[in-house]
Scaffold this motif. Structure first.
Motif, PDB file in Angstrom:
ATOM      1  N   GLN A 257       0.832  -1.215   0.000  1.00 44.47           N
ATOM      2  CA  GLN A 257       0.000   0.000   0.000  1.00 44.47           C
ATOM      3  C   GLN A 257       0.862   1.260   0.000  1.00 44.47           C
ATOM      4  OE1 GLN A 257      -3.668  -0.204   2.596  1.00 44.47           O
ATOM      5  NE2 GLN A 257      -2.745  -2.162   3.203  1.00 44.47           N
TER       6      GLN A 257
ATOM      7  N   LYS B 175      -2.311  -0.485  -3.766  1.00 39.82           N
ATOM      8  CA  LYS B 175      -3.360  -0.643  -2.751  1.00 39.82           C
ATOM      9  C   LYS B 175      -4.131  -1.944  -2.891  1.00 39.82           C
ATOM     10  CE  LYS B 175      -7.566   1.575  -1.001  1.00 39.82           C
ATOM     11  NZ  LYS B 175      -8.454   2.756  -1.080  1.00 39.82           N
TER      12      LYS B 175
ATOM     13  N   ASP C 259      -8.178  -0.556   4.292  1.00 40.74           N
ATOM     14  CA  ASP C 259      -6.895  -0.018   3.858  1.00 40.74           C
ATOM     15  C   ASP C 259      -6.178   0.692   4.999  1.00 40.74           C
ATOM     16  OD1 ASP C 259      -7.349   3.037   3.718  1.00 40.74           O
ATOM     17  OD2 ASP C 259      -9.052   2.247   2.603  1.00 40.74           O
TER      18      ASP C 259
END
Length: 417
Positions: free
Chosen positions: A64, A69, A107
């Motif tokens: 990431q 990502k 995330d």
């Protein structure tokens, strides 16, 4: 295949896996370090079948940080499918406190970056990911205090619901209760803070693409979307962060052009507030609220309304940095004193033990609130040679945060099993 590290936490607790963690890896990236060799090393361990679960989670974060990502999230989800508990060791040889952070599979910006707040402390951090289909373990790891670090985003709703169901029977103090985190959503926060004297927060409401198309074509008026809406207005796609898709729309033709460039179906809209100071510059503040008390986190100064600290280029202006330094030095007697009543009431209504506020002052001198959340990064990574006033301020925030954890842990000692 990834293998969890077997290390007991107490007599009956589950096992954890160690990891490098968010703070160290983010610092390396922030300081320009090359993460590629570490990524290749971790990938090789995975191919050999000798990687541990914590290394898999580190690999996910590295991906990431390198801009990959989707790949990073795939790795994270695969790791969390079989292992949910991770440890970030503390600086001290023996931990003085054990904190359990309750996170979601999202995330890297979707959970409170608590590791930064604990840097250099004697607090050991255990992070338990509450994963869809797995939920909470039958036996929680031993801890002195717990804190929910999942955000108010849609992806975290199920994790927050699982924690909320268990919250009434939690064996230790539980901070940042999940039902309160849900109030930070943009279209809920303004209702929560409405009517506070000295506080201005524009009504932020959900609008569908169809509504905005009708508005751009004159089929409906601004007040049909929400009473206080007018041009110019602020529009952003729902669910985005860090300014993705954020725009100031001056009129109907500009809205038509904006929609032509965006594919999303749902948006947030709000009235635009011109908060420029008399010198024509915009000043945006980030405050950290710890245990009901505000702390200055940063001040960004720019000639544009859509300010983030990075696009204010504070590092390139000695004059701007001098003003930010004065803001921090005089914060308690100046900014915090001017807005004490508004800040106190906001803290009471939000109810969280720890959260972040992005704000400014409008032309009437009121506290103009843009956003509140529990996941903004509060860090001590800025180079002290350029920002010599920042490390003492960040350490002040970190000390307040760790003191808050200790206070709640001591208050809960009587409920320990």
């Amino acid at each position: 295949m990834l293998h969890p590290v077997s290390a007991p936490i107490g007599a009956t607790a589950p096992i954890y896996s160690d990891r490098i963690g968010f703070a160290q890896l983010t610092r390396r990236a922030f300081e320009g370090g090359n993460l590629h060799p570490l990524r290749e090393k971790l990938l090789a361990r995975i191919e050999e079948g000798t990687a541990e679960a914590g290394e898999g989670l580190d690999l996910s974060l590295i991906a990431q940080l390198l801009g990959e990502k989707e790949a990073g999230l795939v790795i994270q989800t695969e790791v969390l499918a079989f292992h949910q508990l991770f440890r970030t060791p503390c600086a001290a040889p023996k931990p003085g406190l054990r904190v359990l952070a309750l996170a979601a599979d999202i995330d890297m910006g979707g959970n409170t970056p608590i590791e930064f707040l604990l840097e250099g402390s004697d607090i050991e951090l255990l992070t338990l990911y509450v994963v869809k289909g797995v939920g909470l373990p039958a036996t929680l790891p031993e801890h002195d205090v717990a804190i929910v670090v999942a955000s108010d985003s849609e992806e975290c709703r199920q994790a927050l619901a699982v924690i909320e169901q268990a919250a009434p029977h939690w064996p230790r103090p539980l901070l940042n209760r999940p039902h309160l985190i849900g109030n930070l959503d943009r279209d809920k926060l303004y209702r929560l803070l409405a009517g506070i004297p000295g506080l201005d927060i524009p009504a932020t409401v959900h609008a569908t693409r169809a509504q905005l198309l009708d508005l751009s074509e004159g089929k409906i008026a601004c007040h049909d979307v929400t009473g206080e809406l007018r041009f110019p207005m602020i529009v952003r796609p729902r669910g985005t962060h860090a300014g993705v898709g954020l725009a100031k729309i001056d009129d109907a033709p500009a809205l038509t052009a904006y929609l032509a460039e965006r594919k999303e179906q749902d948006f947030f809209v709000a009235r635009f507030v011109d908060y420029a100071s008399p010198d024509g510059l915009y000043r945006k503040y980030r405050l950290t609220m710890v245990d009901g008390k505000p702390y200055a986190c940063h001040m960004a100064i720019a000639d544009r309304w859509d300010i983030w600290y990075l696009n204010a280029y504070m590092a390139f202006s000695e004059e701007k940095r001098a003003e930010e330094a004065a803001f921090m030095l005089d914060f308690d007697s100046a900014f915090a004193a001017r807005h004490r009543n508004a800040l106190d009431e906001m803290s009471k209504r939000v109810g969280l033990d720890y959260f972040i506020v992005d704000c400014a002052e409008n032309r009437d001198g009121e506290l103009l609130v843009f956003e509140a959340d529990n996941t903004a990064v509060v860090h001590n990574m800025d180079p002290p040679a350029v920002f010599p006033y920042k490390p003492p301020q960040m350490r002040k925030i970190f000390a307040a945060f760790t003191a808050m954890l200790s206070r709640h842990a001591k208050a809960g000692e009587g409920s320990a099993a």
